[in-house]
Design a protein around this motif. Structure first.
Motif, PDB file in Angstrom:
ATOM      1  N   GLU A   1      76.139 -17.503  71.382  1.00 62.20           N
ATOM      2  CA  GLU A   1      75.532 -18.417  70.399  1.00 62.20           C
ATOM      3  C   GLU A   1      75.525 -19.835  70.969  1.00 62.20           C
ATOM      4  O   GLU A   1      76.532 -20.317  71.468  1.00 62.20           O
ATOM      5  CB  GLU A   1      76.370 -18.374  69.118  1.00 62.20           C
ATOM      6  CG  GLU A   1      75.872 -19.261  68.005  1.00 62.20           C
ATOM      7  CD  GLU A   1      76.847 -19.303  66.835  1.00 62.20           C
ATOM      8  OE1 GLU A   1      76.803 -20.291  66.076  1.00 62.20           O
ATOM      9  OE2 GLU A   1      77.664 -18.367  66.697  1.00 62.20           O
ATOM     10  N   PRO A   2      74.375 -20.521  70.914  1.00 57.93           N
ATOM     11  CA  PRO A   2      74.352 -21.891  71.448  1.00 57.93           C
ATOM     12  C   PRO A   2      74.991 -22.896  70.495  1.00 57.93           C
ATOM     13  O   PRO A   2      74.935 -22.731  69.272  1.00 57.93           O
ATOM     14  CB  PRO A   2      72.862 -22.189  71.617  1.00 57.93           C
ATOM     15  CG  PRO A   2      72.161 -21.261  70.687  1.00 57.93           C
ATOM     16  CD  PRO A   2      73.042 -20.076  70.486  1.00 57.93           C
ATOM     17  N   PHE A   3      75.617 -23.896  71.071  1.00 61.44           N
ATOM     18  CA  PHE A   3      76.046 -25.082  70.322  1.00 61.44           C
ATOM     19  C   PHE A   3      75.452 -26.269  71.070  1.00 61.44           C
ATOM     20  O   PHE A   3      75.713 -26.451  72.262  1.00 61.44           O
ATOM     21  CB  PHE A   3      77.568 -25.223  70.273  1.00 61.44           C
ATOM     22  CG  PHE A   3      78.006 -26.534  69.664  1.00 61.44           C
ATOM     23  CD1 PHE A   3      78.115 -26.681  68.293  1.00 61.44           C
ATOM     24  CD2 PHE A   3      78.259 -27.644  70.469  1.00 61.44           C
ATOM     25  CE1 PHE A   3      78.475 -27.894  67.721  1.00 61.44           C
ATOM     26  CE2 PHE A   3      78.622 -28.868  69.911  1.00 61.44           C
ATOM     27  CZ  PHE A   3      78.733 -28.991  68.536  1.00 61.44           C
TER      28      PHE A   3
ATOM     29  N   ARG B   1      84.191 -29.683  73.191  1.00 61.91           N
ATOM     30  CA  ARG B   1      85.256 -28.949  73.889  1.00 61.91           C
ATOM     31  C   ARG B   1      85.700 -27.723  73.088  1.00 61.91           C
ATOM     32  O   ARG B   1      85.976 -26.663  73.659  1.00 61.91           O
ATOM     33  CB  ARG B   1      86.433 -29.881  74.185  1.00 61.91           C
ATOM     34  CG  ARG B   1      86.117 -30.902  75.277  1.00 61.91           C
ATOM     35  CD  ARG B   1      87.291 -31.814  75.579  1.00 61.91           C
ATOM     36  NE  ARG B   1      86.940 -32.810  76.590  1.00 61.91           N
ATOM     37  CZ  ARG B   1      87.010 -32.617  77.906  1.00 61.91           C
ATOM     38  NH1 ARG B   1      87.428 -31.458  78.382  1.00 61.91           N
ATOM     39  NH2 ARG B   1      86.663 -33.579  78.749  1.00 61.91           N
ATOM     40  N   TYR B   2      85.765 -27.864  71.772  1.00 63.98           N
ATOM     41  CA  TYR B   2      86.146 -26.730  70.917  1.00 63.98           C
ATOM     42  C   TYR B   2      85.139 -25.590  71.075  1.00 63.98           C
ATOM     43  O   TYR B   2      85.513 -24.432  71.299  1.00 63.98           O
ATOM     44  CB  TYR B   2      86.225 -27.182  69.461  1.00 63.98           C
ATOM     45  CG  TYR B   2      86.297 -26.044  68.468  1.00 63.98           C
ATOM     46  CD1 TYR B   2      87.452 -25.264  68.341  1.00 63.98           C
ATOM     47  CD2 TYR B   2      85.202 -25.727  67.660  1.00 63.98           C
ATOM     48  CE1 TYR B   2      87.514 -24.218  67.436  1.00 63.98           C
ATOM     49  CE2 TYR B   2      85.253 -24.685  66.750  1.00 63.98           C
ATOM     50  CZ  TYR B   2      86.406 -23.933  66.641  1.00 63.98           C
ATOM     51  OH  TYR B   2      86.465 -22.890  65.747  1.00 63.98           O
ATOM     52  N   HIS B   3      83.843 -25.899  70.977  1.00 63.62           N
ATOM     53  CA  HIS B   3      82.823 -24.850  71.057  1.00 63.62           C
ATOM     54  C   HIS B   3      82.737 -24.252  72.458  1.00 63.62           C
ATOM     55  O   HIS B   3      82.452 -23.053  72.603  1.00 63.62           O
ATOM     56  CB  HIS B   3      81.469 -25.390  70.608  1.00 63.62           C
ATOM     57  CG  HIS B   3      81.352 -25.507  69.123  1.00 63.62           C
ATOM     58  ND1 HIS B   3      81.090 -24.433  68.317  1.00 63.62           N
ATOM     59  CD2 HIS B   3      81.517 -26.570  68.290  1.00 63.62           C
ATOM     60  CE1 HIS B   3      81.080 -24.817  67.054  1.00 63.62           C
ATOM     61  NE2 HIS B   3      81.331 -26.109  67.009  1.00 63.62           N
ATOM     62  N   ARG B   4      82.993 -25.057  73.476  1.00 59.14           N
ATOM     63  CA  ARG B   4      82.986 -24.537  74.849  1.00 59.14           C
ATOM     64  C   ARG B   4      84.122 -23.514  75.006  1.00 59.14           C
ATOM     65  O   ARG B   4      83.937 -22.450  75.610  1.00 59.14           O
ATOM     66  CB  ARG B   4      83.149 -25.688  75.840  1.00 59.14           C
ATOM     67  CG  ARG B   4      82.839 -25.313  77.276  1.00 59.14           C
ATOM     68  CD  ARG B   4      83.060 -26.472  78.215  1.00 59.14           C
ATOM     69  NE  ARG B   4      82.021 -27.484  78.123  1.00 59.14           N
ATOM     70  CZ  ARG B   4      82.227 -28.755  77.788  1.00 59.14           C
ATOM     71  NH1 ARG B   4      83.452 -29.178  77.484  1.00 59.14           N
ATOM     72  NH2 ARG B   4      81.240 -29.608  77.734  1.00 59.14           N
ATOM     73  N   MET B   5      85.293 -23.838  74.451  1.00 62.41           N
ATOM     74  CA  MET B   5      86.435 -22.921  74.529  1.00 62.41           C
ATOM     75  C   MET B   5      86.212 -21.670  73.671  1.00 62.41           C
ATOM     76  O   MET B   5      86.766 -20.611  73.952  1.00 62.41           O
ATOM     77  CB  MET B   5      87.718 -23.639  74.097  1.00 62.41           C
ATOM     78  CG  MET B   5      88.150 -24.742  75.067  1.00 62.41           C
ATOM     79  SD  MET B   5      89.543 -25.706  74.450  1.00 62.41           S
ATOM     80  CE  MET B   5      90.908 -24.662  74.923  1.00 62.41           C
ATOM     81  N   LYS B   6      85.387 -21.809  72.636  1.00 65.19           N
ATOM     82  CA  LYS B   6      85.049 -20.652  71.795  1.00 65.19           C
ATOM     83  C   LYS B   6      84.073 -19.715  72.506  1.00 65.19           C
ATOM     84  O   LYS B   6      83.745 -18.647  71.999  1.00 65.19           O
ATOM     85  CB  LYS B   6      84.405 -21.126  70.483  1.00 65.19           C
ATOM     86  CG  LYS B   6      85.363 -21.789  69.518  1.00 65.19           C
ATOM     87  CD  LYS B   6      86.157 -20.796  68.684  1.00 65.19           C
ATOM     88  CE  LYS B   6      85.293 -20.193  67.595  1.00 65.19           C
ATOM     89  NZ  LYS B   6      86.080 -19.280  66.728  1.00 65.19           N
ATOM     90  N   GLY B   7      83.580 -20.140  73.669  1.00 62.78           N
ATOM     91  CA  GLY B   7      82.673 -19.293  74.439  1.00 62.78           C
ATOM     92  C   GLY B   7      81.216 -19.492  74.095  1.00 62.78           C
ATOM     93  O   GLY B   7      80.349 -18.727  74.536  1.00 62.78           O
ATOM     94  N   HIS B   8      80.904 -20.530  73.304  1.00 56.89           N
ATOM     95  CA  HIS B   8      79.511 -20.796  72.957  1.00 56.89           C
ATOM     96  C   HIS B   8      78.758 -21.398  74.150  1.00 56.89           C
ATOM     97  O   HIS B   8      79.358 -22.007  75.030  1.00 56.89           O
ATOM     98  CB  HIS B   8      79.439 -21.753  71.758  1.00 56.89           C
ATOM     99  CG  HIS B   8      79.978 -21.156  70.502  1.00 56.89           C
ATOM    100  ND1 HIS B   8      80.496 -21.908  69.467  1.00 56.89           N
ATOM    101  CD2 HIS B   8      80.107 -19.862  70.107  1.00 56.89           C
ATOM    102  CE1 HIS B   8      80.899 -21.108  68.505  1.00 56.89           C
ATOM    103  NE2 HIS B   8      80.687 -19.873  68.866  1.00 56.89           N
ATOM    104  N   ARG B   9      77.460 -21.227  74.118  1.00 59.83           N
ATOM    105  CA  ARG B   9      76.600 -21.809  75.157  1.00 59.83           C
ATOM    106  C   ARG B   9      76.439 -23.293  74.786  1.00 59.83           C
ATOM    107  O   ARG B   9      75.540 -23.676  74.040  1.00 59.83           O
ATOM    108  CB  ARG B   9      75.258 -21.078  75.158  1.00 59.83           C
ATOM    109  CG  ARG B   9      74.374 -21.432  76.307  1.00 59.83           C
ATOM    110  CD  ARG B   9      73.193 -20.472  76.375  1.00 59.83           C
ATOM    111  NE  ARG B   9      72.321 -20.817  77.477  1.00 59.83           N
ATOM    112  CZ  ARG B   9      71.397 -20.002  77.979  1.00 59.83           C
ATOM    113  NH1 ARG B   9      71.248 -18.792  77.480  1.00 59.83           N
ATOM    114  NH2 ARG B   9      70.630 -20.388  78.976  1.00 59.83           N
TER     115      ARG B   9
END
Length: 724
Positions: free
Chosen positions: A40-42, A71-79
């Motif tokens: 999922e993109p962020f 940084r939170y969304h990157r660590m969540k594995g989001h694009r």
């Protein structure tokens, strides 16, 4: 590990390592296997800082909140994509350079000419841009620098001209004579929301134009009555019904006036005498009344803020001097029936504080009320082919919750502003900015992306309002008007984070442009942060000398402490009271994290193997880990609900009290005892707790957490791309 984390030596190195690893780019994250291509993109755009100087604490707060999200969304594995850029800030930048040139050479822009002047502005903007970008990096902002944009670069020029042409062809952009807000000092128009209001006391005068005129009027600006062409009363006001429709010739302060009495519901019968002189050329409301009643418009104040020839004997005088002389004349002729102090919201230019004059001028406007057919639509409740208007679109997407505004209370403010929105004046009489893409030849007009090939065409000298180009920011940065892969993947963007003070300047206009040009919303959520104030709650300003320089705080206490001080204790949309002591206090927390890690590093058992140690955990150890996992779920909910203050406060408390004061102290005997199995189990528990704390704190304090992660060799990659 060293005795302390030396932020002055380490922060720049860590940022460089992040950049070189390529993890700021979603494509690199996919290549290196830390993000799935189908994830999922962020996406988010950075509100572009103006190229007019250094970053201040307001910018720092914005960068911290947005970097936390990223940084939170990157660590969540989001694009995850966060796009950087800067704003040319037309009027502000031009004013700075003009002042500098006059100070150094005693010359104006007209003395040196348009081309040479714009070269000097470009030089200033480039230098300022470089300073700003270095400051953004110092804050730890994990932006994809390969996608950096500038509101005045070639790609944005293509987007601006495309948008202008499309709106012009659809009849939404027009050129017309209308009342505009004029700043005599900047020598340019201003949009309604670029006008600020300063409360002050003034005099309210009640008087007659002459002794034979039957109605007493009330005004705070007697000098403008030299341009009156009507008197307006409320249609239900019984005092004046018999006069409505009648016309009078009067001599007012040596000026011959022809006055018609008209009825209009905009008149407040409770204010003053319930009758007001109508000066159509110098009031937005009066202009509208004049249009409805076919009343002439006489301009008595010029672009220089002085009286025009139409003001008779007062021509060439300042407004202030003319006011005094008109009042003096009224008193000498015994025409004033009442004089009292009254509050007034003085309209001033948002850039230079000069009083704004409403003047009639030929300008370019966007019609916000005109209906048009939607060519394509992803807007709920609006289908392709439906008739709508820009104003309706701006209200619809918030009403149907396609766009959510956080905090909720700002929705009412948004609706109120949109409902009262007038046509947007988009032309400016300055040189720096996007030129209006219109060319003239004799009686012909050409609107296009490039100048016509034939000779003799001259481009409109005006530039476009800086908010015109920045209103395209969410999609022009993704390649629009071209149909790029970026646009397909990352638009609409996930969230727009900005200060509540530019809800109308920028946010509303981005909604206007995206819904019209793309038929979709520009972002799903709008998160509004407050202003950064001093410890007494006062606005930071040069005059008060109470500003706090973010770079100075970073130099003294580190970026992590500076970042945390701007978040903890501050809810969405709330102003921040900041002091140096608060920043200093969070430096102590950074030291605490380092000390916990250092203690563990010195206490690591020999022949330690993580998998083996995991099997040695006691029932109580497992319970602690279960409780920690539940705590992390709670923190995750705060992140998802944009409650960053609560996420930060609770994680701070958890590391300090649960990990350091409680479990670290309780396990010292096991770590230092003679039983190697107990020591390994204790170490596993504490290392696991610290690792999870580092992940939860990383979006807030990226530098010290990354450094500890590397020192303790907690993983094979970087903490910034560890799985949440």
């Amino acid at each position: 590990m060293e005795k302390r984390f030396n932020h002055n030596d380490e922060e720049e190195k860590i940022y460089k390592a992040w950049e070189e690893a390529g993890y700021f780019s979603p494509e690199e994250c996919i290549k290196k296997g830390v993000t799935d291509k189908e994830a999922e993109p962020f996406s988010m755009v950075l509100p572009p800082p103006n190229v007019t100087g250094d970053l201040h604490m307001g910018h720092a707060a914005m960068l911290v909140i947005e970097d936390i999200m990223t940084r939170y969304h990157r660590m969540k594995g989001h694009r995850t994509l966060w796009i950087p850029g800067t704003d040319h800030a037309a009027i502000a930048t031009q004013s700075k350079v003009e002042s500098k040139i006059f100070e150094e050479d005693k010359k104006t822009r007209h003395d040196i000419g348009r081309e040479d002047f714009l070269e000097k502005v470009d030089e200033f903007a480039k230098k300022s841009h470089d300073t700003i970008i270095n400051q953004v990096r110092a804050m730890g902002a994990s932006l994809d620098w390969d996608r950096e944009a500038f509101t005045l670069d070639k790609d944005r020029e293509k987007a601006v001209r495309t948008a202008f042409k499309k709106m012009y062809n659809d009849g939404l952009i027009y050129r017309g004579d209308r009342i505009v807000n004029w700043c005599p000092r900047c020598g340019s128009t201003l949009s309604d929301d670029e006008v600020e209001h300063k409360e002050r006391n003034t005099k309210l005068y009640e008087f007659k134009y002459n002794e034979d005129f039957p109605i007493t009027i009330a005004t705070t600006r007697p000098e403008t009555k030299l341009g009156d062409t009507a008197v307006a009363v409320h249609p239900d006001d019984k005092r004046y019904k018999k006069y409505v429709g009648k016309e009078y010739d009067v001599n007012f302060a040596g000026q011959s006036l022809h006055i018609k009495v008209v009825a209009d519901r905009n008149v407040d019968p409770e204010f003053g005498t319930g009758a007001v002189g109508i000066t159509p050329a110098h009031s937005h409301v009066d202009w509208e009344i004049a249009e409805k009643n076919d009343i002439p418009k006489i301009q008595i104040i010029g672009e220089d803020g002085k009286m025009t020839d139409k003001a008779g004997d007062f021509a060439g005088q300042t407004v202030k001097k003319t006011r005094k002389e008109v009042v003096k004349w009224l008193k000498e002729n015994d025409l004033i029936t009442k004089e009292e102090d009254a509050p007034q919201n003085l309209s001033i230019c948002y850039r230079c504080d000069t009083p704004v004059e409403p003047l009639p001028k030929l300008q370019w406007f966007i019609d916000v009320n005109k209906e048009f057919k939607m060519k394509h639509s992803k807007i709920e409740g609006v289908s392709e082919g439906d008739k709508t208007s820009l104003k309706k679109l701006m209200i619809t997407v918030v009403e149907n919750s396609q766009i959510d505004i956080i905090p909720e209370r700002f929705k009412k403010v948004y609706y109120h502003w949109i409902e009262n929105l007038r046509d947007w004046c988009i032309s400016r009489q300055i040189w720096y900015g996007h030129r209006v893409p219109v060319w003239y030849k004799d009686d012909e007009t050409y609107v296009g992306l490039e100048k016509p090939e034939e000779e003799g065409w001259k481009q409109d000298p005006d530039t476009l309002d800086t908010w015109f180009s920045s209103s395209l920011w969410t999609f022009s940065t993704l390649g629009w008007p071209d149909k790029t892969e970026d646009l397909k993947i990352y638009h609409p963007t996930s969230v727009l984070e900005t200060g509540y003070d530019i809800l109308f300047f920028w946010v509303a206009r981005m909604i206007l442009m995206s819904t019209y040009l793309l038929g979709e919303i520009p972002f799903e959520d709008v998160y509004l942060h407050g202003l950064v104030r001093d410890e007494q709650g006062r606005k930071m300003s040069k005059s008060l000398g109470n500003g706090i320089d973010p770079l100075e705080m970073i130099e003294k206490y580190g970026a992590d402490a500076t970042r945390l001080s701007l978040i903890i204790g501050v809810g969405p949309g709330s102003d921040i009271n900041l002091s140096e002591d608060k920043v200093k206090a969070y430096r102590n927390f950074s030291t605490k994290i380092w000390n916990v890690a250092r203690f563990l590093n010195m206490s690591k058992p020999e022949d330690y193997n993580q998998e083996e140690a995991k099997q040695l955990l006691t029932k109580d150890d497992k319970k602690v880990i279960e409780e920690m996992n539940e705590f992390k779920k709670e923190i995750t909910k705060h992140y998802e609900k944009y409650e960053f203050n609560l996420a930060g406060e609770k994680t701070y408390d958890y590391l300090w009290n649960e990990l350091a004061n409680k479990h670290l102290e309780n396990n010292k005997d096991r770590l230092k005892g003679d039983d190697p199995k107990k020591a390994k189990a204790a170490y596993y528990l504490l290392e696991k707790m610290l690792f999870e704390c580092l992940k939860m704190l990383h979006p807030f304090m990226p530098f010290v957490t990354e450094a500890v992660y590397q020192k303790l060799e907690l993983g094979e990659k970087m903490l910034m791309v560890e799985s949440w």
